[in-house]
Design a protein around this motif. Sequence first.
Motif, mmCIF file in Angstrom:
data_model
loop_
_atom_site.group_PDB
_atom_site.id
_atom_site.type_symbol
_atom_site.label_atom_id
_atom_site.label_comp_id
_atom_site.label_asym_id
_atom_site.label_seq_id
_atom_site.Cartn_x
_atom_site.Cartn_y
_atom_site.Cartn_z
ATOM 1 N N GLU A 72 0.820 -1.216 0.000
ATOM 2 C CA GLU A 72 0.000 0.000 0.000
ATOM 3 C C GLU A 72 0.851 1.261 0.000
ATOM 4 O O GLU A 72 0.428 2.310 -0.475
ATOM 5 N N GLY A 73 2.068 1.154 0.539
ATOM 6 C CA GLY A 73 2.972 2.290 0.509
ATOM 7 C C GLY A 73 3.425 2.599 -0.908
ATOM 8 O O GLY A 73 3.568 3.769 -1.286
ATOM 9 N N VAL A 74 3.638 1.570 -1.701
ATOM 10 C CA VAL A 74 4.033 1.746 -3.103
ATOM 11 C C VAL A 74 2.901 2.378 -3.890
ATOM 12 O O VAL A 74 3.099 3.279 -4.716
ATOM 13 N N ASP A 75 1.681 1.926 -3.616
ATOM 14 C CA ASP A 75 0.520 2.423 -4.363
ATOM 15 C C ASP A 75 0.181 3.862 -4.012
ATOM 16 O O ASP A 75 -0.423 4.586 -4.811
ATOM 17 N N ALA A 76 0.590 4.295 -2.797
ATOM 18 C CA ALA A 76 0.165 5.611 -2.316
ATOM 19 C C ALA A 76 0.989 6.753 -2.887
ATOM 20 O O ALA A 76 0.514 7.890 -2.951
ATOM 21 N N ARG A 77 2.229 6.472 -3.308
ATOM 22 C CA ARG A 77 3.102 7.558 -3.738
ATOM 23 C C ARG A 77 3.848 7.146 -5.001
ATOM 24 O O ARG A 77 4.186 5.978 -5.184
ATOM 25 N N PRO A 78 4.153 8.096 -5.890
ATOM 26 C CA PRO A 78 4.837 7.759 -7.139
ATOM 27 C C PRO A 78 6.305 7.428 -6.907
ATOM 28 O O PRO A 78 6.885 7.796 -5.890
ATOM 29 N N TRP A 79 6.903 6.754 -7.874
ATOM 30 C CA TRP A 79 8.337 6.473 -7.851
ATOM 31 C C TRP A 79 9.102 7.784 -7.980
ATOM 32 O O TRP A 79 8.716 8.646 -8.767
ATOM 33 N N PRO A 80 10.187 7.972 -7.251
ATOM 34 C CA PRO A 80 10.758 7.073 -6.240
ATOM 35 C C PRO A 80 10.370 7.472 -4.814
ATOM 36 O O PRO A 80 11.020 7.087 -3.865
ATOM 37 N N HIS A 81 9.276 8.297 -4.686
ATOM 38 C CA HIS A 81 8.996 8.934 -3.397
ATOM 39 C C HIS A 81 8.469 7.970 -2.341
ATOM 40 O O HIS A 81 8.427 8.320 -1.158
ATOM 41 N N TRP A 82 8.066 6.761 -2.747
ATOM 42 C CA TRP A 82 7.658 5.793 -1.729
ATOM 43 C C TRP A 82 8.854 5.128 -1.062
ATOM 44 O O TRP A 82 8.711 4.462 -0.024
ATOM 45 N N LEU A 83 10.035 5.314 -1.621
ATOM 46 C CA LEU A 83 11.239 4.733 -1.028
ATOM 47 C C LEU A 83 11.714 5.569 0.153
ATOM 48 O O LEU A 83 11.719 6.810 0.076
ATOM 49 N N PRO A 84 12.117 4.926 1.256
ATOM 50 C CA PRO A 84 12.748 5.682 2.346
ATOM 51 C C PRO A 84 14.167 6.052 1.945
ATOM 52 O O PRO A 84 14.774 5.412 1.092
#
Length: 434
Positions: A72-84
């Motif tokens: 769900e974290g991947v789906d919530a934000r675009p690449w690469p902003h879901w990455l810590p």
Amino acid sequence: MTELTGHRLTLARQAQGMTRADLARAIRATALRRGLRSGADRHRIRKWEVNGVVPDAHSQSYLAEVLGIPQEGVDARPWPHWLPCGVIPLTPFSTVPAIREALTVDRRALLLAVPGAALTALAADWAHADTHPLAPASAGRPVGGELVDFLEDTASRLTTLVAEQRQHAAAPLLDAHLATVSDLIAHGRYTRPLGLRLHTLAAGLCQSAGWHRFDLGRHQDATAYWTAGLHSAHAAGDRDLGAAALGDLAYGAAWRGDHTTAAAILHHALTRADHPAARALLHLRRARALAAQGEKKETMRHLAAAEQQFGAAATRQRPAFCTWLSDADLAVDSGQALGDLGDPGAHRLIREGQDLLPAARAKTRGVFLAYQAASHLDRREPERAAVAAREALTLAQAIGAPRCVQLVQDLTPRFTTYATGEGVLELLTLARAA
């Protein structure tokens, strides 16, 4: 101010101690477990990190699983902003990226646990890094001394609120102040003295915000704030403040049971800390970490050093971050270390420290009472332990201190053996309801 240019995937990968080849192998293995195949190799990882190529949806899903991030974290934000971002390397310009990483909204589902090896490496980098003089910022809107005065005064009021009041709005107010300060650092025009004050203020706000999250059980959030504080202190050239940030990171590692990481971080912190009060605190925490590992000789050496440095601090004005350190803390933490080593004198020190603690430090009193309860249990005194634990629990609930509540709840399995003891059943009932 120059921004950090490292790709988020690079930082997340490095935080896990992975090379590009390691990450590619992990992605292929993840795909294989799903009955699929991936063509990921180190060259493709490089394209994602360096050439701006966006991984397809399948590859992003594999990456999330490798890094332990919910889908769900991947789906919530675009690449690469879901990455810590993981652990951002120390540079003269890393303060703002580190603070912005800490301020990321709704981190609890997305934040990746930082491995102990990465935190130890960061501490080592700090211990050996050159301190670059902070340059004035010559672009952007001017920042005046009156504004910095206001921010410093308001931050001081926030961080010195009594615990009962601090629980209500501390987190959003601290974050708002920190966001304002980081924006001024990034986009303001200021002299070098004002720049030093802004970075020092940011470090203090990061420390306070980190402790607030830590007390709520949000340990990885706390790690992100304390790491940002280290960057801010490093940019300001304040070695004691940097050592304090490492001391907090070590405390968090010890709380999670990673005493090896805690001791290693504190070793690096002690190499550059200067003020005796700061050194006393670091020696005390390292003694606790070493005692948990059964290292008696080194524990006693650090306890002696803590006492000696604490005495030396009496004639010097203390840094703001360790004004709270008192005889009570020295006694209780020494007692905890000796208790881990099986020393019979531990209980006396913990009790003495409890008696010495100022009434205003309610949260610390709750923690000390929980320690006292554990010490009574070690001595097979369940009734006295129940009294101390019940007082700790009642106090913690009144002031909103979940960390202290958790300390008492962690003790409840030890009380079940003494269920018929006076006050024990009442305590167990209260702990279950907390």
